[in-house]
Design a protein around this motif. Structure first.
Motif, PDB file in Angstrom:
ATOM      1  N   GLU A 274       0.596  -1.294   0.017  1.00  0.00           N
ATOM      2  CA  GLU A 274      -0.171   0.158   0.139  1.00  0.00           C
ATOM      3  C   GLU A 274       0.931   1.478   0.062  1.00  0.00           C
ATOM      4  OE1 GLU A 274      -2.992  -0.391   3.065  1.00  0.00           O
ATOM      5  OE2 GLU A 274      -3.703  -2.403   2.126  1.00  0.00           O
ATOM      6  N   LEU A 275       1.876   1.242   0.848  1.00  0.00           N
ATOM      7  CA  LEU A 275       2.829   2.298   0.773  1.00  0.00           C
ATOM      8  C   LEU A 275       3.508   2.721  -0.702  1.00  0.00           C
ATOM      9  CD1 LEU A 275       4.675   2.147   4.528  1.00  0.00           C
ATOM     10  CD2 LEU A 275       3.088   3.905   3.589  1.00  0.00           C
TER      11      LEU A 275
ATOM     12  N   LYS B   1       2.137   1.905  -3.425  1.00  0.00           N
ATOM     13  CA  LYS B   1       1.105   2.300  -4.321  1.00  0.00           C
ATOM     14  C   LYS B   1       1.077   3.840  -4.132  1.00  0.00           C
ATOM     15  CE  LYS B   1      -2.255  -1.206  -5.108  1.00  0.00           C
ATOM     16  NZ  LYS B   1      -2.925  -1.855  -4.278  1.00  0.00           N
ATOM     17  N   GLU B   2       1.033   4.314  -2.845  1.00  0.00           N
ATOM     18  CA  GLU B   2       0.938   5.775  -2.238  1.00  0.00           C
ATOM     19  C   GLU B   2       2.048   6.490  -2.715  1.00  0.00           C
ATOM     20  OE1 GLU B   2      -0.206   5.997   1.909  1.00  0.00           O
ATOM     21  OE2 GLU B   2       0.303   8.298   1.543  1.00  0.00           O
ATOM     22  N   HIS B   3       3.107   6.105  -2.559  1.00  0.00           N
ATOM     23  CA  HIS B   3       4.436   6.919  -2.832  1.00  0.00           C
ATOM     24  C   HIS B   3       5.199   6.569  -4.053  1.00  0.00           C
ATOM     25  CE1 HIS B   3       4.238   8.642   1.564  1.00  0.00           C
ATOM     26  NE2 HIS B   3       3.980   7.410   1.884  1.00  0.00           N
TER      27      HIS B   3
ATOM     28  N   GLY C 153       7.578   7.048   3.630  1.00  0.00           N
ATOM     29  CA  GLY C 153       6.839   5.722   3.541  1.00  0.00           C
ATOM     30  C   GLY C 153       7.391   4.918   4.636  1.00  0.00           C
TER      31      GLY C 153
ATOM     32  N   GLU D 263       6.474   6.099   8.041  1.00  0.00           N
ATOM     33  CA  GLU D 263       5.176   5.834   8.388  1.00  0.00           C
ATOM     34  C   GLU D 263       4.612   4.680   8.633  1.00  0.00           C
ATOM     35  OE1 GLU D 263       2.726   7.471   4.954  1.00  0.00           O
ATOM     36  OE2 GLU D 263       3.578   9.465   5.604  1.00  0.00           O
TER      37      GLU D 263
END
Ligand code: HEM
Length: 474
Positions: A310-311, A313-315, A322, A325
């Motif tokens: 997911e990280l 995908k986001e970054h 990331g 987080e």
């Protein structure tokens, strides 16, 4: 002469003639031997031991530890000093400094480890983590078990060589570079060498009197390497690594400690060597223990991979933000460091007379204090089912129930591990890249984790053997 603690009304387990409780220092795994006392004396906030005739107070109560390590730190600034020989590299290392000298050097070095500075080193670590993944997968072909302790040792070696010495070591390859070879010799703490080190730590005056040298030939090799690279940097070369940062620290010593000369001729070189000594094996073992836990618990491995995907995908990729987080990644590492803290016992030396709060016990300058981190990390009154790997304990919603000073893998207070941020960043990047690239399983016949006999560091015995299956990139 083993009456010191009894005369002060402090409970102390029976001591052997002359050696006191030294047997537990030299034989077997020290944290297991010390845990026997911890369990037997669990109703006491502290108890006394003897290293030969030298009294040591073991503090087990978290509230008291908070006093010693933080609130009343001024009375416990030092650790025991060893390797104190004129002109030696060891003498100049931060970990070995005491009193005002330590305070000055720590103050000047602290900005080197700020989050901003860590961010600037992130790309160097990512490069090494990519090599770690490729080399591990190369070794895993045909379902061959891979020793991940060895892989992580090469990774932390390359990272420190790059970040603290400014060289490309390339130990994540089939060759055996000289740097790695020397480090291998240095970290071989077995047999005579382990005995010699114990002797140096416990009886430093006698050690020096008998004319033993504190700097191993390998330390001299690393120091010479560091000197050469510092000369290049002084001519203007820059890489954004620790060497640059330490040179910056040297240049600004007068702003941070006005009127003081903190950096002597060997100070900078000594800190590079210290980073290798303190950071190579600790971080490699922490990583090896982490993948052991993840491989043993597929459900946690799955959860961790999901978080990381997911990280990405986001970054767009694994970037600094990331990694910082990633809550589950942090929890996995924290729980691993609870179960298997590479440094199992902490230490302070009393530097100013001190009355232990709530008692009549007076400690005098020179008295040694120890805190048994491994035992506290495994105490069921703080950690239900202490032997179980349960990363959820460290998720933000559960952290509130953790009692302060019961989780101390990096020590605590102003004299804790100066490089904690760096070590965590390094470990998180390596774990993240590995989990995103491969499925990890315990190799058949290697399901049980064993530990080397050691008075110093907790290390996996015979490595951590895993099977790695490459994952398709999404
Ligand atoms: C997972 C990895 C690591 C663990 C578990 C660890 C643990 C520790 C512990 C327990 C201490 C003693 C703290 C105290 O007495 O309260 C310490 C001190 C220290 N560590 Fe680490 N460490 C790690 C990685 C590193 C790395 C990567 C470096 C260097 C790049 C490093 C450099 C140091 C130094 C210089 C000290 C002495 C600080 C002082 O005396 O002021 N450590 N570490």
């Amino acid at each position: 002469r083993h009456n010191y603690w009894a005369s002060k009304g402090v409970v102390s387990p029976p001591a052997l003639p002359f050696i006191g409780h030294m047997k537990y220092f030299v034989i077997g795994q020290r944290w297991i031997s010390l845990n026997k006392f911890y369990r037997e004396l669990r109703n006491h906030k502290f108890y006394g031991l003897y290293e030969f005739f030298n009294p040591v107070l073991v503090i087990t109560d978290p509230k008291l530890l908070k006093h010693i390590l933080v609130k009343d730190f001024e009375h416990f600034v030092d650790r025991r000093r060893f390797g104190d020989q004129e002109g030696s590299i060891m003498t100049e290392m931060l970990g070995n400094k005491s009193g005002e000298e330590w305070k000055d050097l720590r103050a000047v070095m602290t900005p080197t480890f700020s989050s901003g500075k860590m961010r600037s080193m992130f790309h160097l670590i990512c490069e090494k983590a990519d090599n770690l993944v490729s080399f591990s997968l190369k070794n895993a072909v045909n379902n061959r078990p891979v020793d991940m302790k060895d892989m992580f040792g090469r990774f932390t070696m390359d990272t420190i060589a790059s970040c603290a010495f400014g060289i490309e070591c390339n130990s994540l390859s089939d060759s055996k570079p000289v740097f790695a070879d020397k480090a291998g010799q240095f970290f071989n703490f077995h047999g005579l060498k382990a005995l010699k080190m114990t002797f140096m730590i416990v009886l430093p005056k006698l050690y020096n009197f008998l004319g033993f040298k504190v700097d191993d030939p390998q330390i001299e090799f690393f120091a010479n390497l560091s000197k050469k690279n510092i000369e290049l940097r002084e001519k203007g070369e820059r890489r954004g690594d620790f060497l640059d940062l330490l040179l910056e620290a040297k240049a600004s010593e007068n702003d941070i400690r006005p009127g003081k000369k903190v950096f002597g001729e060997q100070t900078l070189v000594a800190q590079s060597v210290l980073f290798l000594v303190a950071g190579y094996d600790t971080t490699a073992s922490a990583l090896a223990f982490s993948v052991y836990n993840i491989a043993r618990h597929p459900q946690y491995q799955h959860q961790l991979r999901q978080e990381l995907q997911e990280l990405v995908k986001e970054h767009g990729s694994i970037n600094y933000q990331g990694i910082m987080e990633a809550k589950y990644l942090d929890a996995v590492l924290m729980e691993t460091l609870r179960l298997y803290p590479p440094a199992t016992v902490g230490e302070r030396m009393c530097t100013k007379q001190y009355k232990i709060p709530g008692t009549d016990l007076i400690l005098n300058p020179g008295n040694l204090i120890q805190f048994p981190m491994w035992s506290i990390h495994h105490d069921p009154q703080y950690w239900p089912e202490p032997k179980e790997f349960k990363p959820d304990r460290f998720l933000p919603q559960n952290r509130g129930s953790i009692i302060s000073f019961t989780h101390m893998p990096f020590g605590m207070g102003p004299r804790n591990c100066i490089a904690m941020r760096f070590a965590l960043m390094e470990a998180k990047v390596a774990l993240a890249q590995l989990i995103l690239a491969t499925e990890l399983k315990l190799a058949p016949g290697h399901e049980k984790l064993e530990f080397e006999d050691s008075p110093f560091l907790m290390r996996p015995k015979g490595g951590v053997m895993l099977l790695l299956t490459p994952l398709k990139k999404e």
